[in-house]
Design an enzyme around this catalytic site. Sequence first.
Site, PDB file in Angstrom:
ATOM      1  N   HIS A 386       0.814  -1.213   0.000  1.00 55.73           N
ATOM      2  CA  HIS A 386       0.000   0.000   0.000  1.00 55.73           C
ATOM      3  C   HIS A 386       0.857   1.278   0.000  1.00 55.73           C
ATOM      4  O   HIS A 386       0.347   2.376  -0.216  1.00 55.73           O
ATOM      5  CB  HIS A 386      -0.916  -0.001   1.230  1.00 55.73           C
ATOM      6  CG  HIS A 386      -2.243   0.655   0.983  1.00 55.73           C
ATOM      7  ND1 HIS A 386      -2.446   1.583  -0.020  1.00 55.73           N
ATOM      8  CD2 HIS A 386      -3.441   0.524   1.625  1.00 55.73           C
ATOM      9  CE1 HIS A 386      -3.706   1.989   0.019  1.00 55.73           C
ATOM     10  NE2 HIS A 386      -4.326   1.362   1.005  1.00 55.73           N
ATOM     11  N   ASP A 390      -2.201   2.311  -4.505  1.00 54.79           N
ATOM     12  CA  ASP A 390      -3.435   2.715  -3.833  1.00 54.79           C
ATOM     13  C   ASP A 390      -4.505   1.648  -4.003  1.00 54.79           C
ATOM     14  O   ASP A 390      -4.444   0.819  -4.926  1.00 54.79           O
ATOM     15  CB  ASP A 390      -3.939   4.039  -4.403  1.00 54.79           C
ATOM     16  CG  ASP A 390      -3.002   5.195  -4.101  1.00 54.79           C
ATOM     17  OD1 ASP A 390      -2.318   5.139  -3.066  1.00 54.79           O
ATOM     18  OD2 ASP A 390      -2.961   6.147  -4.901  1.00 54.79           O
TER      19      ASP A 390
END
Length: 415
Positions: A386, A390
């Site tokens: 992450h 995204d």
Amino acid sequence: MASEVKVPTLGESVTEATIGEWLKKPGDAVALDEPIASLETDKVAVEVPAPIAGIMGAYKAEVGETVEVGAVIAVIEEGQAQSGPEDTHLRKDEAEKASSAEEEIEALPSGEEGGDASTTLSPAVRRAVLEHGVDPTTIKGTGKDGRLTKEDVIAAAKAKQSSPAPSASAPAPSPTPATAEGERVEERVKMTRLRQTIAKRLKGAQEEAALLTTFNDVDMTAVMEARAAYKDVFAKKHNIKLGFMSFFAKAACLALKDVPAVNARIDGDEIVYHKYVDLSVAVSAPNGLVVPVVRNVERMSFAEVEQAIADYGQKAKDGALTMQDMAGGTFTISNGGVFGSLMSTPIINPPQSAVLGLHRIEERPVAVNGEVVIRPMMYIALSYDHRIIDGREAVTALKIIKEAIEDPMRMLIDL
């Protein structure tokens, strides 16, 4: 005159290895370039060839010992092997140094002189032989140079269990010592270097990356119908089976092209975007999971992808993967479905930022155009870092893969 056997160069950044097993004993005749030892590195097993033809001399390192590149691990004497008292003495000394498991294996029938290479047993095979109580000399090996694999031993054990019981007139076999009821047995086995590295890398990935997984399900109807319609023609033309991996590999290429972050990596304070797809394909090897790399998948045909994966699978089974086979990789596909997994959260393969997990196909009721129908469905999972990817990008990439599998025409017209 003796010649020293040294640890060869093992690959970029690899400076040491562990003695996995000796393939020759002191006193054995060896040919030039014949493998005499197997080394375990962080990634693969490497065979050490004989520098000269002659007689195997004394070991300078024991099984399980860590040795550095260039270290002397054995000597080879010039000349021919003899079967006299000196040779017998060498063999006796070596046998006294062997572990209890190895001594049990040596006590098994040794087969005919000049038999196949299946009598050279790796540690994993030795453990399997002892566990299942089979005679390794009666099993035909399917590994490299005819060597036995763990799968060969397990198959032989199953065949032995399913064979009919001996007739009453046949002599009864000697009883096998049974474990006493209620006895608590433990076995302590040192982790291989490969297993240690896998443990460190996967734990490191969890600690360093911000891991997250997104899921979707895929209707496999279209791919299964295409495969059924063309598999025979495909195999005849390309001499390779048409599997599911090539569909997912090409579908992944579409997703990575449209969502470049999924095919990128973090290097310090920079993001490196790859304009090519080097696909790491997780395959099962005797010593653990390995991930050889199929390079430039975006340029390959379905047949080329299938052939490359099949070749790596065979090399992994034979223990013949090289450091170069494992180097690099920008994205990974791991197929837990071959082992029956319904759903999982795969861990990324650093420094990569994403991994696609495939699972088993099973028929489930789904709603199609307002009606409930039975379709062959598969759950797919995309684990990602992450820090660089995204959630929107991860979900989009997985959705592209789903759409390409459910409508394979998209892969032909680049949608």
